[in-house]
Design a protein around this motif. Structure first.
Motif, PDB file in Angstrom:
ATOM      1  N   ALA A   8       0.821  -1.211   0.000  1.00 35.81           N
ATOM      2  CA  ALA A   8       0.000   0.000   0.000  1.00 35.81           C
ATOM      3  C   ALA A   8       0.854   1.259   0.000  1.00 35.81           C
ATOM      4  N   ARG A   9       2.150   1.142  -0.382  1.00 35.65           N
ATOM      5  CA  ARG A   9       3.106   2.221  -0.202  1.00 35.65           C
ATOM      6  C   ARG A   9       2.713   3.500  -0.939  1.00 35.65           C
ATOM      7  N   SER A  10       2.108   3.377  -2.146  1.00 37.20           N
ATOM      8  CA  SER A  10       1.840   4.567  -2.956  1.00 37.20           C
ATOM      9  C   SER A  10       0.404   5.070  -2.832  1.00 37.20           C
ATOM     10  N   ASP A  11      -0.388   4.479  -1.952  1.00 39.86           N
ATOM     11  CA  ASP A  11      -1.788   4.885  -1.818  1.00 39.86           C
ATOM     12  C   ASP A  11      -1.926   6.310  -1.321  1.00 39.86           C
ATOM     13  N   GLN A  12      -3.036   6.922  -1.713  1.00 39.67           N
ATOM     14  CA  GLN A  12      -3.478   8.145  -1.053  1.00 39.67           C
ATOM     15  C   GLN A  12      -4.361   7.729   0.114  1.00 39.67           C
ATOM     16  N   LEU A  13      -4.150   8.355   1.251  1.00 39.89           N
ATOM     17  CA  LEU A  13      -4.806   7.924   2.467  1.00 39.89           C
ATOM     18  C   LEU A  13      -5.769   8.983   2.993  1.00 39.89           C
ATOM     19  N   ALA A  62     -11.311   7.925  -3.854  1.00 43.22           N
ATOM     20  CA  ALA A  62     -10.336   6.877  -4.146  1.00 43.22           C
ATOM     21  C   ALA A  62      -9.333   6.691  -3.021  1.00 43.22           C
ATOM     22  N   ARG A  63      -9.420   7.486  -1.984  1.00 46.96           N
ATOM     23  CA  ARG A  63      -8.462   7.374  -0.884  1.00 46.96           C
ATOM     24  C   ARG A  63      -8.762   6.147  -0.036  1.00 46.96           C
ATOM     25  N   ARG A  64      -7.711   5.514   0.433  1.00 45.44           N
ATOM     26  CA  ARG A  64      -7.866   4.361   1.315  1.00 45.44           C
ATOM     27  C   ARG A  64      -8.069   4.843   2.735  1.00 45.44           C
ATOM     28  N   PRO A  65      -9.145   4.402   3.401  1.00 43.49           N
ATOM     29  CA  PRO A  65      -9.415   4.897   4.758  1.00 43.49           C
ATOM     30  C   PRO A  65      -8.467   4.286   5.787  1.00 43.49           C
ATOM     31  N   VAL A  66      -7.953   5.153   6.641  1.00 45.26           N
ATOM     32  CA  VAL A  66      -7.103   4.744   7.745  1.00 45.26           C
ATOM     33  C   VAL A  66      -7.748   5.270   9.026  1.00 45.26           C
ATOM     34  N   LEU A  67      -8.106   4.372   9.908  1.00 46.73           N
ATOM     35  CA  LEU A  67      -8.725   4.748  11.165  1.00 46.73           C
ATOM     36  C   LEU A  67      -7.676   4.802  12.261  1.00 46.73           C
ATOM     37  N   ILE A  68      -7.648   5.912  12.991  1.00 46.24           N
ATOM     38  CA  ILE A  68      -6.862   5.988  14.208  1.00 46.24           C
ATOM     39  C   ILE A  68      -7.863   5.991  15.360  1.00 46.24           C
TER      40      ILE A  68
END
Length: 293
Positions: A8-13, A62-68
């Motif tokens: 997932a290194r190049s994803d937009q988050l 298109a962003r990959r969701p990242v939950l904190i």
């Protein structure tokens, strides 16, 4: 569960920070943001309530969701995606921050902020099963139905009291009674606790009864397994000697009984008289570290 070895290194988050995480451990939140921002293009959202959280997730594009956030935030996010019928097509990443992190750790996510953020950037997708009930509730880990409180048991016998008279505080008796009702059941051994009595439940697995109402039980555990089946364990009440654990596997589990509650993913649901859970195989994707990383 299956792993898809895609970096997932190049994803937009889209980094969504749960309000509770910001309040309980702002330093870990800051560290996670720094690591993520250094490794990918990030957009950070700071929702203040569930409505803002839902809007941010819906507008991720298109962003990959990242939950904190903690386990509770993880469960709410998966449930929201399921209700929107977007769970199967969404790979979720999590940086566990907060008080309850047991579920995230059990699912394979590192519980340290730095390690979890690096897994977001360099990890792989793991497909996981989930339990879904008829009211669209989801269960990610194990659910447990505990024993019932015995009628007329004084709260002090089960909870030890607080050193003061309970008679003047009916709200305390109510709270203590609820705590006794929700004592978790560990299927590996007898779980009878002071002030608790057996439940009478009918448990069916793929339509076949595993136990019926005529045989009292100390507890029931249902866990999403692998390959689209749930593992079911029922602990009957011991009579003279320890009773044998009843086990079964299946895709559909139905429990029927008089006003039972169940614990799942750190929360409590019920009381209900009937609940059916179905296993959705590989229903969602979670980013976890690469093996050997």
């Amino acid at each position: 569960m299956a792993e898809v070895a895609t970096s997932a290194r190049s994803d937009q988050l889209l980094v969504i920070i749960d309000p509770m995480a910001r309040r309980t451990d702002g330093e870990s939140v800051r560290i996670a943001k720094d690591v993520l921002s250094a490794g990918a293009a990030t957009k950070v959202c700071l929702p203040e309530d569930p409505e803002e959280f839902a809007r941010a997730l819906a507008r991720r594009g298109a962003r990959r969701p990242v939950l904190i956030g903690d386990d509770g935030a993880l469960v709410r996010t998966v449930a929201l995606l399921h209700r929107r019928r977007e769970l199967a097509g969404c790979v979720l990443s999590v940086v566990p921050v907060g008080g309850a992190l047991t579920l995230a750790g059990a699912l394979g996510v590192p519980t340290g902020a730095v390690a979890a953020a690096r897994a977001v950037l360099d990890g792989v997708e793991r497909r996981l099963d989930v339990l879904v009930d008829e009211s669209d509730g989801v269960v990610l880990g194990a659910l447990r139905i505990p024993a019932l409180p015995l009628p007329g048991t004084p709260p002090a016998q089960a909870d030890g009291g607080d050193g003061g008279p309970d008679g003047a505080r009916p709200w305390l008796r109510t709270a203590q009674s609820l705590v006794r009702t929700l004592v978790p059941v560990r299927p590996a051994r007898s779980t009878a606790v002071p002030g608790a009595g057996p439940s009478r439940l009918r448990v069916e697995v793929d339509g076949a009864p595993l136990i019926d109402l005529d045989q009292p039980v100390e507890g029931v555990t249902v866990t999403p397994g692998r390959g689209g089946v749930a593992e079911v364990e029922v602990r009957p009440v011991s009579v003279g000697a320890e009773a044998s654990l009843l086990v079964a596997s299946g895709r559909v589990v139905t429990v029927t009984g008089a006003d039972f509650r169940y614990r799942a993913d750190g929360g409590v649901a019920g009381p209900v008289r009937r609940r059916t859970w179905r296993v959705l195989e590989e229903a969602w994707g979670l980013t976890v570290p690469q093996r050997g990383a």
